[in-house]
Design a protein around this motif. Structure first.
Motif, short mmCIF file in Angstrom:
data_model
loop_
_atom_site.label_atom_id
_atom_site.label_comp_id
_atom_site.label_asym_id
_atom_site.label_seq_id
_atom_site.Cartn_x
_atom_site.Cartn_y
_atom_site.Cartn_z
N SER A 189 -38.17 -22.74 46.05
CA SER A 189 -38.21 -21.56 46.91
C SER A 189 -39.28 -20.58 46.45
O SER A 189 -39.96 -19.96 47.30
N PHE A 193 -42.31 -19.00 48.66
CA PHE A 193 -42.58 -17.58 48.85
C PHE A 193 -43.97 -17.18 48.36
O PHE A 193 -44.40 -16.06 48.62
N VAL A 198 -41.86 -12.90 51.94
CA VAL A 198 -40.40 -12.86 51.87
C VAL A 198 -39.81 -12.10 53.05
O VAL A 198 -38.82 -12.50 53.66
N ALA A 432 -35.98 -23.02 50.64
CA ALA A 432 -35.69 -21.59 50.80
C ALA A 432 -34.47 -21.37 51.68
O ALA A 432 -33.62 -20.52 51.39
#
Length: 460
Positions: A189, A193, A198, A432
């Protein structure tokens, strides 16, 4: 010699050592000496000292043996003649291993047939070496255990320490597994990002993870707004399905525990719990072929022009039916566990049966009911097949239950299906989504635990 053969040899040696220690301790006890521990503890102690170190060595030896076999094969003239291209070399080695183990007769690469005997020979040689070392370790353990045996030896305490270590290890497996899952999701994840903002992922309302092949192509950056996915998950699994499952499951539990005769309950409860064993793909067929057309026709009949053959309502209804046993079984057990004295006291004060159920039984059974609902919500959130077959794949942010929506788990399957590059934002988005879903589920669990503890304090 195979791993199973070595395992059997170690276990036989441990059984022999344990039996010898047991008979020896029994002979000491029969001779009039007072032992600190029973003979059975002496036998278990010797068996554990013989088996556990050798078994740990065998488990650690397996990956080491595999690496040594590969090195031996690659060091041979046939191994040094393999192509330098890594993927082609790995393919040849994999085929040679399968031929040597008897999984296949021949491979696509001619070099694999020449390497198979080398693999077989090296594997046998290192397997015998590992087995001999394991047996030596087992013998040393048996010697040390038998040497300590005597009248004053505290064998029971030693066995209890071994059992404590095993219990701690079993507990750590669950903890370490959870930690490994979290770390694997977190690592991927974080990579995602670094490619996607985000804020866009958490609050974006457009989900289109398809990346363009060329940089000048339209939509080359993709869109990774997760709000439609989580709304679809909540809409189907936590709203529609729960509207179906909670009333039906709770009323089923109340009827089975409070009103149904024992003979009728013995028939109805197993029939109800059969729903939990039906494969989800069967529910998916039922939703797609039976429920979805009915929902579409209902929408058109009441004037909903956007009614689709794939809808959130169809998937949610079938998912609610699927999770009824989770709510019903937990509620059934909790209601049945309420002390009869509480029911009798309520009835003695003049309350009716329905008032007793509503004001006494259900509040007392609330922790179990909440646990069942939580289990049902978790089951619904993780469902994929019903959503794929009945709700579609469109990431729509809508309140209309007759429109097509999708869920987080469905999109994770779509993102990880087929050959994927794990350095692209499209593939990393699946991790994610999984991490965020894990966090949401954890928060729901904490809320449920708080509710359960609060009501337990009130009724204990």
């Amino acid at each position: 010699m195979s791993f199973l053969t070595a395992l059997a040899a170690v276990l036989l040696l441990a059984a022999a050592a344990g039996w010898f220690a047991f008979t020896r301790a029994r002979a000491l006890r029969g001779g009039g000496k007072r032992l600190h521990s029973l003979p059975v503890y002496h036998g278990i102690h010797a068996g554990l000292w013989t088996a556990l170190p050798a078994l740990l060595f065998l488990l650690a030896w397996q990956p080491v043996q595999s690496g040594l076999v590969d090195q031996a094969v690659l060091a041979s003239p046939a191994g040094q003649a393999l192509p330098d291209f890594e993927m082609q070399r790995d393919s040849i080695l994999s085929e040679a291993r399968e031929i040597a183990s008897g999984q296949r007769e021949a491979g696509f690469n001619p070099e694999s047939a020449a390497l198979a005997p080398l693999f077989k020979e090296a594997n046998a040689r290192y397997a015998w070496s590992g087995t001999l070392v394991a047996l030596f370790v087992a013998l040393v353990g048996a010697f040390l255990a038998l040497r300590r045996q005597g009248v004053d030896f505290r064998a029971r305490l030693s066995v209890e320490r071994w059992v404590m270590v095993l219990l701690v290890g079993a507990s750590l497996i669950a903890i370490l597994t959870t930690l490994g899952i979290v770390l694997s999701l977190l690592f991927e994840s974080l990579m995602f990002f670094t490619k996607v903002n985000v804020g866009e992922f958490l609050f974006g309302t457009t989900w289109s993870p398809q990346m363009a092949i060329r940089a000048d192509q339209a939509g080359s950056s993709g869109a990774f707004g997760s709000v439609p996915l989580f709304w679809g998950t909540i809409f189907i699994g936590a709203i529609i399905a729960m509207i179906v499952a909670i009333p039906l499951g709770l009323m089923s539990a109340i009827f089975l525990t409070q009103y149904a005769p024992q003979r009728l309950r013995a028939w109805l409860k197993p029939i109800l719990e059969i729903l939990a064993g039906v494969p989800t793909v069967v529910y998916g067929y039922f939703a797609a072929l039976t429920v979805a057309p009915m929902v579409r026709d209902l929408g058109l009949a009441i004037g909903v022009g956007s009614a689709s053959s794939e809808s959130a309502l169809a998937a949610g209804l079938v998912m609610g039916i699927m999770i009824i046993p989770f709510v019903s079984s937990m509620a059934d057990d909790s209601i049945a566990a309420v002390p009869q004295a509480m029911r009798d006291g309520s009835l003695a004060l003049g309350a009716t049966r329905s008032e007793t159920i509503k004001r006494v039984v259900l509040p007392a059974a609330l922790p179990g009911v909440v646990g069942g609902i939580l289990l049902a919500v978790s089951r619904a959130i993780g469902e994929t097949m019903i959503v794929v077959m009945a709700a579609g794949l469109a990431a729509n942010l809508t309140l209309n239950p007759f429109e097509s929506v999708t869920t987080v788990t469905t999109q994770i399957v779509q993102l990880l299906t087929g050959d994927q590059e794990f350095d692209s934002a499209k593939t990393l988005a699946a991790f994610a989504l999984g991490l965020l879903l894990f966090i949401i589920t954890l928060i729901l669990n904490l809320i449920a635990l708080h509710v359960v503890r609060r009501y337990r304090e009130a009724y204990e």
